[in-house]
Design a protein around this motif. Structure first.
Motif, PDB file in Angstrom:
ATOM      1  N   UNK A 175       0.845  -1.212  -0.055  1.00 57.29           N
ATOM      2  CA  UNK A 175      -0.041   0.014  -0.050  1.00 57.29           C
ATOM      3  C   UNK A 175       0.755   1.463   0.131  1.00 57.29           C
ATOM      4  N   UNK A 176       0.269   2.256  -0.571  1.00 56.08           N
ATOM      5  CA  UNK A 176       1.042   3.619  -0.867  1.00 56.08           C
ATOM      6  C   UNK A 176       0.162   4.519  -1.242  1.00 56.08           C
ATOM      7  N   UNK A 196       0.238   4.773   6.953  1.00 60.87           N
ATOM      8  CA  UNK A 196      -1.504   4.479   6.792  1.00 60.87           C
ATOM      9  C   UNK A 196      -1.855   5.091   5.666  1.00 60.87           C
ATOM     10  N   UNK A 197      -0.871   5.349   4.629  1.00 63.79           N
ATOM     11  CA  UNK A 197      -1.487   5.826   3.381  1.00 63.79           C
ATOM     12  C   UNK A 197      -1.953   4.279   2.474  1.00 63.79           C
ATOM     13  N   UNK A 198      -2.990   4.294   2.078  1.00 64.30           N
ATOM     14  CA  UNK A 198      -3.455   3.191   1.554  1.00 64.30           C
ATOM     15  C   UNK A 198      -4.586   3.372   0.196  1.00 64.30           C
ATOM     16  N   UNK A 199      -4.138   4.430  -0.541  1.00 58.84           N
ATOM     17  CA  UNK A 199      -5.138   4.724  -1.677  1.00 58.84           C
ATOM     18  C   UNK A 199      -4.838   4.167  -3.038  1.00 58.84           C
ATOM     19  N   UNK A 200      -3.501   3.695  -2.755  1.00 57.34           N
ATOM     20  CA  UNK A 200      -3.213   2.720  -4.064  1.00 57.34           C
ATOM     21  C   UNK A 200      -2.241   1.287  -3.403  1.00 57.34           C
ATOM     22  N   UNK A 201      -2.233   0.554  -4.347  1.00 60.38           N
ATOM     23  CA  UNK A 201      -1.471  -0.716  -3.903  1.00 60.38           C
ATOM     24  C   UNK A 201      -0.704  -1.172  -5.185  1.00 60.38           C
ATOM     25  N   UNK A 202       0.493  -1.859  -4.875  1.00 60.56           N
ATOM     26  CA  UNK A 202       1.460  -2.332  -6.025  1.00 60.56           C
ATOM     27  C   UNK A 202       1.936  -3.786  -5.628  1.00 60.56           C
ATOM     28  N   UNK A 203       1.654  -4.862  -6.435  1.00 59.15           N
ATOM     29  CA  UNK A 203       2.271  -6.097  -6.420  1.00 59.15           C
ATOM     30  C   UNK A 203       3.317  -6.294  -7.150  1.00 59.15           C
ATOM     31  N   UNK A 204       3.847  -5.387  -7.923  1.00 57.40           N
ATOM     32  CA  UNK A 204       4.967  -5.798  -8.835  1.00 57.40           C
ATOM     33  C   UNK A 204       6.142  -6.275  -8.213  1.00 57.40           C
TER      34      UNK A 204
END
Length: 134
Positions: free
Chosen positions: A4-5, A93-101
């Motif tokens: 999350x970011x 606690x930033x969680x507006x985007x996520x990245x599984x790369x």
């Protein structure tokens, strides 16, 4: 936790990208020793708009992970007077985007070097050591 970011182009939480420059292809006269901006080290070639390049358009993407409060607050940062717990909690606690790369990269890394070598190379990665400013 690590996927999350903040939103990728949200300049309030994400900073501009750093430039990767092949200095062997640029005349030394174009480098300004007084100008030490890692986002635009050679202004003739590094546009202001280019620092906000999309991940999918970049040749290399590196993610910064906030870690623990002790890790994050250990090093002083000249851009801020002091790193606080409130700032840390905001970023954590930033969680507006996520990245599984990273998941596919890690899998390919293990496939490339083998399980035993990957285990050796990654030994201690993610381990939090005791930090001291003294």
């Amino acid at each position: 936790r690590w996927i999350w970011h903040g939103a990728l182009l949200d300049s309030q939480v994400n900073k501009p990208g750093k430039a990767l420059v092949d200095v062997s292809r640029i005349p030394s006269t174009l480098f300004d020793i007084e100008q030490t901006d890692p986002h635009r080290p050679v202004r003739n070639f590094c546009s202001e708009a280019g620092v906000w390049i999309q991940n999918q358009d970049s040749a290399l993407v590196l993610h910064h992970y906030i870690g623990t409060f002790e890790q994050w607050s250990f090093r002083s940062d000249p851009r801020v007077s002091r790193r606080t717990r409130e700032q840390f909690d905001f970023y954590r606690n930033l969680n507006s985007s996520w990245d599984v790369s990273m998941f596919s990269w890690l899998e390919r890394f293990v496939d490339e070097v083998g399980v035993v070598r990957a285990r050796d190379l990654l030994e201690g990665v993610g381990t939090v050591s005791v930090l001291s400013n003294t």
